[in-house]
Design a protein around this motif. Structure first.
Motif, short mmCIF file in Angstrom:
data_model
loop_
_atom_site.label_atom_id
_atom_site.label_comp_id
_atom_site.label_asym_id
_atom_site.label_seq_id
_atom_site.Cartn_x
_atom_site.Cartn_y
_atom_site.Cartn_z
N ASP A 97 0.79 -1.16 0.07
CA ASP A 97 -0.06 0.05 0.15
C ASP A 97 0.96 1.26 0.05
N CYS A 98 1.32 1.61 -0.96
CA CYS A 98 2.30 2.69 -1.39
C CYS A 98 2.41 3.08 -2.66
N ARG A 99 3.29 3.99 -2.88
CA ARG A 99 3.70 4.53 -4.20
C ARG A 99 5.03 4.33 -4.14
N VAL A 100 5.68 3.81 -5.53
CA VAL A 100 6.97 3.37 -5.71
C VAL A 100 7.59 4.51 -6.80
N LEU A 101 8.64 5.35 -6.22
CA LEU A 101 9.22 6.36 -7.22
C LEU A 101 10.58 5.67 -7.47
N ALA A 102 10.90 5.81 -8.87
CA ALA A 102 12.25 5.79 -9.19
C ALA A 102 12.50 6.79 -10.27
N PRO A 103 13.68 7.40 -10.57
CA PRO A 103 13.72 8.42 -11.50
C PRO A 103 13.93 7.84 -13.03
N ALA A 104 12.72 7.49 -13.29
CA ALA A 104 12.58 7.08 -14.92
C ALA A 104 11.28 7.50 -15.49
#
Length: 653
Positions: A220-227
């Motif tokens: 239950d999250c948001r996943v952030l990655a610089p793409a």
């Protein structure tokens, strides 16, 4: 002023399944690996990725044994743990279970930064079977979950660059014959756990290398990655480039938004600082970053569909909350292997810690704010400097041994005379499994066993194969030589070695089973069935007791024999094998499924259906395996009951 970092012994008590014995039969069959792409997709890949996807993929589990002896009956069990702690973080490691980092607690906020599984439940996800979910897994070897998932690693206290202490984990990875180490370093007062990793290639030839740090976090999250793009891989085995965050009109950076299990390998731009974060609705969570060598970042989601939810329940306790995985690897995708040159090594530094930043909103803005917040907390240069500071300490010798791994590294070091500073593989680590091979190394022969028992572990690397070829041709030596030749692709010679051994072998069933596998692989199914039946007869005459080793051998050979006999329609012979299995074996879920297949083959449809109605659990059901669903379709044709629905791919149209 931070308090002094400490490393201490501890224990973790969980409801845990019995891991059971290893399968004593050598893994001669081709590797059943679901993470392979359709050849149609290769032409569209970047050139370096296409090259690495095709670079020496693993084709065999040898010499590693299959681990399928576990069950699903959980009872409280206590496992040794090692805790590294300062005034900001507390990290808990299980050295006996692959060195898994099972917990990382941020003490000021009293938040667990990882998904901590409340149970220990092995399932068939590792390359060799037993694997469990939760925490941070150190994946080395080849595409898939490491064969060391449920194995002990060596552990020790070693000096750290800041004058304190590090926790070192190390082992010998047997699929690629490479030693590796993981150094956990928690500077005083730091909000970030540093993890230095080094993989060595002591050989005089290049070796394919693989690494992914697999981090379980609440889904239950948001996943952030610089793409802004990713390579999507689903269980239909297609790899394609997709936009990030939205794909098919759905924002996939929120794991609950996906329907089916899938991987998203983020395509980080050249020169971009590598990081990935999972943040809850309040903007709090975990961030992982590293030096640039660890270039890949990935999100794995189970999805909201029935199959994904069933797997989540299977791996933990129903009602305890789901998880997803964020990962970091040496290549852009897990389908690739990287060349490690002869007599060289590769190393990098990772950092794990808390991050608080707004996760929602427009993608570029969210990335920009998260990246700025990370840079303020832990500048990129600080991570690079920490790697430079750690590098000379990677050779530091242990101050105190805290846990022992296997003796396979000691055997290889003794054979080759390698010097591996910082990761001692001592002769004291040698155990019963290594004894025959130590005798071969020193005396040039394979010793005859002191008592009647299954043949034991086999080694297949070229140097061991060469020694077997020059050893006296005893039946046991010929058996091991045949396995090594089979692994090398010289299948005709392997068959000749096993056939020669049959002439004099007091124990024939291991050789007959190897020949039966060879027959099946070459399409001689009737002859394979004959040999399986003969092998099982011989095993039943030879087995000495109801102990764990003989029961495991009987179960493993019996399962293969029944399947081979059913494949050629010999139901009477299959039933004869089934009846001689131990009652404890027949009660296992895998064998209940096999019984249903046998009953159906005998025309006893209602009795086969009753097996499903009574209920069973196939503890070692393989990731992506649809055997239960296929059998159900033959029995019923109606909707697959939810408790048996482990399908990981979209339905075909």
């Amino acid at each position: 002023m931070g308090s002094v970092t400490t490393i201490r012994r501890d224990t973790v008590t969980l409801p845990a399944a019995d891991p059971g014995p290893d399968n004593p039969l050598p893994a001669l069959r081709p590797l059943d690996e679901v993470h392979r792409i359709d050849d149609r997709d290769r032409d569209d890949l970047p050139r370096d990725m296409a090259r690495q996807v095709g670079y020496e993929p693993l084709r065999s589990l040898l010499p590693v044994p299959v681990r399928d002896g576990y069950d699903r009956g959980r009872a409280p069990r206590t496992t040794p743990a090692l805790v590294i702690e300062n005034d900001r973080l507390r990290a808990t490691v299980l050295p006996g279970l692959g060195g898994r980092l099972v917990s990382l607690v941020h003490k000021p906020s009293d938040r667990e930064l990882l998904y901590r599984n409340p149970v220990f439940q092995p399932a068939n996800f590792a390359l060799n079977g037993a694997w469990f979910s939760g925490g941070v897994e150190w994946n080395i070897g080849a595409t898939g979950h490491t064969t060391l998932s449920c194995s002990p690693l060596h552990a020790a206290r070693v000096p750290a660059p800041d004058g304190g202490e590090m926790l070192r984990l190390w082992e010998w990875e047997r699929l690629r014959d490479l030693p590796f180490q993981v150094d956990l370093w928690l500077p005083d007062g730091s909000d970030f756990l540093y993890v230095g990793v080094r993989i060595r290639n002591p050989h005089e030839r290049p070796v394919p290398t693989y690494w992914w740090s697999n981090i379980a976090v609440p889904e239950d999250c948001r996943v952030l990655a610089p793409a802004h793009e990713a390579f999507h891989f689903g269980y239909e085995r297609r790899l394609r480039r997709v936009p990030v965050p939205e794909y098919d009109g759905v924002d996939r950076t929120y794991p609950p938004n996906s329907t089916h299990p899938a991987d998203y390998f983020y395509d980080l731009p050249e020169g971009q600082r590598p990081w990935i974060a999972a943040l809850d609705g309040g903007g709090h969570g975990l961030v992982q970053t590293s030096t640039d060598v660890l270039r890949g970042r990935k999100l794995f989601v189970w999805g909201s569909g029935r199959g994904g939810r069933r797997w989540q329940e299977w791996l933990t306790e129903p009602g305890t909350g789901g998880y997803c995985e964020i990962q970091a690897g040496l290549a852009r995708t897990q389908l690739e292997h990287v060349r490690l040159d002869a007599e060289s090594d590769v190393s990098w530094l990772e950092a794990y810690g808390p991050l608080s930043t707004p996760p929602d909103g427009e993608w570029s803005a969210a990335l920009r704010e998260a990246g700025e917040r990370l840079e303020a907390l832990l500048p990129r240069e600080t991570v690079d400097a920490a790697h430079r500071a750690w590098t000379p300490y990677a050779d530091a010798e242990p101050v105190e041994i805290l846990a022992a791994g296997s003796g396979w590294g000691a055997l290889e070091v003794l054979r080759a005379g390698w010097k591996l500073p910082g990761t001692p593989f001592a002769e004291a680590d040698l155990g019963e499994a290594q004894e025959p091979w130590l005798h071969l190394l020193r005396a040039g022969s394979v010793p005859e066993p002191r008592r009647v028992r299954p043949p034991g572990c086999t080694l297949v690397a070229p140097h061991w194969r060469d020694m077997l070829e020059t050893a006296p041709a005893t039946p046991l030596a010929e058996y091991h030589l045949g396995v090594a030749q089979w692994h090398a692709g010289d299948r005709a010679q392997a068959v000749r070695s096993w056939e020669r051994a049959l002439e004099l072998a007091p124990s024939q069933w291991p050789l007959l089973r190897c020949l039966a596998v060879a027959d099946r692989e070459h399409g001689h199914h009737e002859r394979a069935a004959d040999r399986y039946a003969e092998a099982f007869d011989d095993l039943c005459r030879e087995r000495r007791d109801d102990g764990e080793l003989w029961t495991a051998a009987t179960a493993a050979l019996g399962r293969e024999a029944v399947e081979a006999l059913l494949a050629v329609g010999r139901t009477t012979d299959a039933r004869a094998v089934w009846e001689r299995l131990r009652p404890v074996t027949r009660a296992r879920g895998r064998f209940r499924l096999l019984e249903a297949a046998l009953l159906l083959a005998e025309g006893r449809r209602e009795e086969a259906r009753a097996v499903f109605d009574t209920g069973f659990e196939v503890a070692d059901l393989r990731e992506g395996d649809e055997a239960i669903g296929r059998l159900w379709e033959r029995l019923d044709g109606g909707p697959l009951p939810a408790r048996h629905d482990f399908r990981m791919r979209p339905p075909t149209t």
